[in-house]
Design a protein around this motif. Sequence first.
Motif, PDB file in Angstrom:
ATOM      1  N   LYS A  77       0.820  -1.201   0.000  1.00 15.84           N
ATOM      2  CA  LYS A  77       0.000   0.000   0.000  1.00 15.84           C
ATOM      3  C   LYS A  77       0.858   1.255   0.000  1.00 15.84           C
ATOM      4  CE  LYS A  77      -3.927  -2.155   2.345  1.00 15.84           C
ATOM      5  NZ  LYS A  77      -4.787  -2.116   3.529  1.00 15.84           N
ATOM      6  N   GLY A  78       2.024   1.164  -0.617  1.00 11.37           N
ATOM      7  CA  GLY A  78       2.870   2.339  -0.768  1.00 11.37           C
ATOM      8  C   GLY A  78       2.351   3.190  -1.904  1.00 11.37           C
ATOM      9  N   LEU A  79       2.084   4.439  -1.644  1.00 10.61           N
ATOM     10  CA  LEU A  79       1.488   5.306  -2.654  1.00 10.61           C
ATOM     11  C   LEU A  79       2.473   5.640  -3.768  1.00 10.61           C
ATOM     12  CD1 LEU A  79      -1.030   6.830  -3.488  1.00 10.61           C
ATOM     13  CD2 LEU A  79      -0.300   8.708  -2.028  1.00 10.61           C
ATOM     14  N   LEU A  80       3.667   6.032  -3.406  1.00 11.91           N
ATOM     15  CA  LEU A  80       4.675   6.383  -4.403  1.00 11.91           C
ATOM     16  C   LEU A  80       5.490   5.145  -4.797  1.00 11.91           C
ATOM     17  CD1 LEU A  80       6.030   9.672  -2.783  1.00 11.91           C
ATOM     18  CD2 LEU A  80       4.208   9.423  -4.484  1.00 11.91           C
ATOM     19  N   SER A  81       5.813   5.039  -6.063  1.00  8.59           N
ATOM     20  CA  SER A  81       6.647   3.924  -6.522  1.00  8.59           C
ATOM     21  C   SER A  81       7.960   3.884  -5.765  1.00  8.59           C
ATOM     22  CB  SER A  81       6.927   4.042  -8.023  1.00  8.59           C
ATOM     23  OG  SER A  81       5.764   3.858  -8.760  1.00  8.59           O
ATOM     24  N   SER A  82       8.536   5.066  -5.526  1.00  6.63           N
ATOM     25  CA  SER A  82       9.824   5.131  -4.835  1.00  6.63           C
ATOM     26  C   SER A  82       9.728   4.608  -3.402  1.00  6.63           C
ATOM     27  CB  SER A  82      10.356   6.561  -4.835  1.00  6.63           C
ATOM     28  OG  SER A  82       9.444   7.431  -4.188  1.00  6.63           O
ATOM     29  N   ASP A  83       8.534   4.623  -2.828  1.00  2.07           N
ATOM     30  CA  ASP A  83       8.327   4.050  -1.500  1.00  2.07           C
ATOM     31  C   ASP A  83       8.132   2.535  -1.593  1.00  2.07           C
ATOM     32  OD1 ASP A  83       8.515   6.510  -0.235  1.00  2.07           O
ATOM     33  OD2 ASP A  83       6.357   6.834  -0.206  1.00  2.07           O
ATOM     34  N   GLN A  84       7.200   2.098  -2.442  1.00  2.00           N
ATOM     35  CA  GLN A  84       6.867   0.675  -2.507  1.00  2.00           C
ATOM     36  C   GLN A  84       8.034  -0.171  -2.976  1.00  2.00           C
ATOM     37  OE1 GLN A  84       3.889  -0.679  -1.287  1.00  2.00           O
ATOM     38  NE2 GLN A  84       5.229  -2.451  -1.375  1.00  2.00           N
ATOM     39  N   VAL A  85       8.906   0.398  -3.779  1.00  2.00           N
ATOM     40  CA  VAL A  85      10.055  -0.372  -4.270  1.00  2.00           C
ATOM     41  C   VAL A  85      10.987  -0.767  -3.115  1.00  2.00           C
ATOM     42  CG1 VAL A  85      11.662   1.513  -4.818  1.00  2.00           C
ATOM     43  CG2 VAL A  85      11.636  -0.566  -6.230  1.00  2.00           C
ATOM     44  N   LEU A  86      10.931  -0.057  -2.015  1.00  2.00           N
ATOM     45  CA  LEU A  86      11.756  -0.427  -0.859  1.00  2.00           C
ATOM     46  C   LEU A  86      11.408  -1.829  -0.355  1.00  2.00           C
ATOM     47  CD1 LEU A  86      11.697   2.925   1.144  1.00  2.00           C
ATOM     48  CD2 LEU A  86      13.579   2.013  -0.249  1.00  2.00           C
ATOM     49  N   PHE A  87      10.140  -2.190  -0.448  1.00  2.00           N
ATOM     50  CA  PHE A  87       9.727  -3.533  -0.047  1.00  2.00           C
ATOM     51  C   PHE A  87       9.826  -4.515  -1.213  1.00  2.00           C
ATOM     52  CE2 PHE A  87       6.563  -6.884   0.855  1.00  2.00           C
ATOM     53  CZ  PHE A  87       7.098  -7.359   2.044  1.00  2.00           C
ATOM     54  N   ALA A  88       9.568  -4.044  -2.411  1.00  2.00           N
ATOM     55  CA  ALA A  88       9.607  -4.926  -3.586  1.00  2.00           C
ATOM     56  C   ALA A  88      11.026  -5.397  -3.898  1.00  2.00           C
ATOM     57  CB  ALA A  88       9.015  -4.204  -4.801  1.00  2.00           C
ATOM     58  N   ASP A  89      12.003  -4.576  -3.604  1.00  2.00           N
ATOM     59  CA  ASP A  89      13.399  -4.908  -3.897  1.00  2.00           C
ATOM     60  C   ASP A  89      13.985  -5.732  -2.746  1.00  2.00           C
ATOM     61  OD1 ASP A  89      16.252  -4.836  -4.202  1.00  2.00           O
ATOM     62  OD2 ASP A  89      16.036  -3.054  -5.457  1.00  2.00           O
ATOM     63  N   ARG A  90      14.471  -6.895  -3.064  1.00  2.00           N
ATOM     64  CA  ARG A  90      14.992  -7.789  -2.024  1.00  2.00           C
ATOM     65  C   ARG A  90      16.172  -7.181  -1.261  1.00  2.00           C
ATOM     66  NH1 ARG A  90      19.559 -10.222  -4.005  1.00  2.00           N
ATOM     67  NH2 ARG A  90      19.770 -10.254  -6.265  1.00  2.00           N
ATOM     68  N   ARG A  91      16.866  -6.223  -1.874  1.00  2.00           N
ATOM     69  CA  ARG A  91      18.019  -5.603  -1.207  1.00  2.00           C
ATOM     70  C   ARG A  91      17.608  -4.715  -0.041  1.00  2.00           C
ATOM     71  NH1 ARG A  91      20.439  -3.103  -6.570  1.00  2.00           N
ATOM     72  NH2 ARG A  91      18.188  -2.768  -6.729  1.00  2.00           N
ATOM     73  N   SER A  92      16.396  -4.169  -0.054  1.00  2.00           N
ATOM     74  CA  SER A  92      15.961  -3.288   1.030  1.00  2.00           C
ATOM     75  C   SER A  92      14.781  -3.856   1.819  1.00  2.00           C
ATOM     76  CB  SER A  92      15.596  -1.901   0.477  1.00  2.00           C
ATOM     77  OG  SER A  92      14.735  -1.999  -0.622  1.00  2.00           O
ATOM     78  N   ARG A  93      14.258  -4.994   1.401  1.00  2.00           N
ATOM     79  CA  ARG A  93      13.084  -5.571   2.074  1.00  2.00           C
ATOM     80  C   ARG A  93      13.362  -5.870   3.545  1.00  2.00           C
ATOM     81  NH1 ARG A  93      11.137 -10.238  -1.007  1.00  2.00           N
ATOM     82  NH2 ARG A  93      10.334  -8.602  -2.358  1.00  2.00           N
ATOM     83  N   ALA A  94      14.523  -6.365   3.879  1.00  2.00           N
ATOM     84  CA  ALA A  94      14.833  -6.690   5.277  1.00  2.00           C
ATOM     85  C   ALA A  94      14.779  -5.435   6.157  1.00  2.00           C
ATOM     86  CB  ALA A  94      16.196  -7.358   5.382  1.00  2.00           C
ATOM     87  N   THR A  95      15.218  -4.311   5.613  1.00  2.00           N
ATOM     88  CA  THR A  95      15.163  -3.060   6.374  1.00  2.00           C
ATOM     89  C   THR A  95      13.719  -2.645   6.606  1.00  2.00           C
ATOM     90  OG1 THR A  95      17.279  -2.367   5.449  1.00  2.00           O
ATOM     91  CG2 THR A  95      15.895  -0.641   6.395  1.00  2.00           C
ATOM     92  N   VAL A  96      12.880  -2.759   5.582  1.00  2.00           N
ATOM     93  CA  VAL A  96      11.452  -2.449   5.729  1.00  2.00           C
ATOM     94  C   VAL A  96      10.841  -3.343   6.806  1.00  2.00           C
ATOM     95  CG1 VAL A  96       9.193  -2.510   4.602  1.00  2.00           C
ATOM     96  CG2 VAL A  96      11.178  -1.575   3.384  1.00  2.00           C
ATOM     97  N   ASN A  97      11.111  -4.635   6.730  1.00  2.00           N
ATOM     98  CA  ASN A  97      10.562  -5.571   7.723  1.00  2.00           C
ATOM     99  C   ASN A  97      11.045  -5.238   9.134  1.00  2.00           C
ATOM    100  OD1 ASN A  97       9.071  -7.016   5.831  1.00  2.00           O
ATOM    101  ND2 ASN A  97      10.726  -8.466   5.448  1.00  2.00           N
TER     102      ASN A  97
END
Length: 139
Positions: A77-97
Motif C-alpha cells: 500500500k505504498g502510494l509512491l513507486s519510490s516508497d513501494q520499491v523499498l519492499f519490492a526490492d529484495r536488497r531493502s526488504r529486510a530493512t522495511v521488515n
Amino acid sequence: LSGGHTIGVTHCDKFVRRLYTFKGARPQYSPPMNLAFLRQMRGTCPLNYSPTTVAMLDAVTPNKFDNGYYQTLQQQKGLLSSDQVLFADRRSRATVNHFAANQTAFFDAFVAAMAKLGRIGVKTAGSDAEIRRVCTKVN
C-alpha cells in the motif's frame, strides 16, 4: 529518510501514472500494489483529478510519526513507486521488515539520518545558492 513519508500528503500528479498505467493484457503494477488500495486511490484521484487533490502518504496513521509507513509497504500500500520499491526490492526488504516490526529501531535510524543530512552544508547564500519557493521548480 523515506520513513518521513509516515506523515504528509502528495498531489495526484505525483503518483497518478502508477494508478492507471500498466503493461500487458493482465494489469501489472510496478512495483506491485494492493488491489483494494488501488481502487481506493483511483477514487481519490480519478483520471480527471483536480490539481489541488491530495492523498495521504501513509493511509493508516497519516498524522502520527510512527513505523506504520513501513507496515503499509509490507501490505503493498505504498502510494509512491519510490516508497513501494523499498519492499519490492529484495536488497531493502529486510530493512522495511525490521522497521515495520521495531518502531524504536526506525526512530533511531531516522534521527541518525537526519543528523547526517544536517551536516551536508546546504548553500543558502551567494550566487550558487537558491532557496526554492516551490520545491519542484527553479526560481
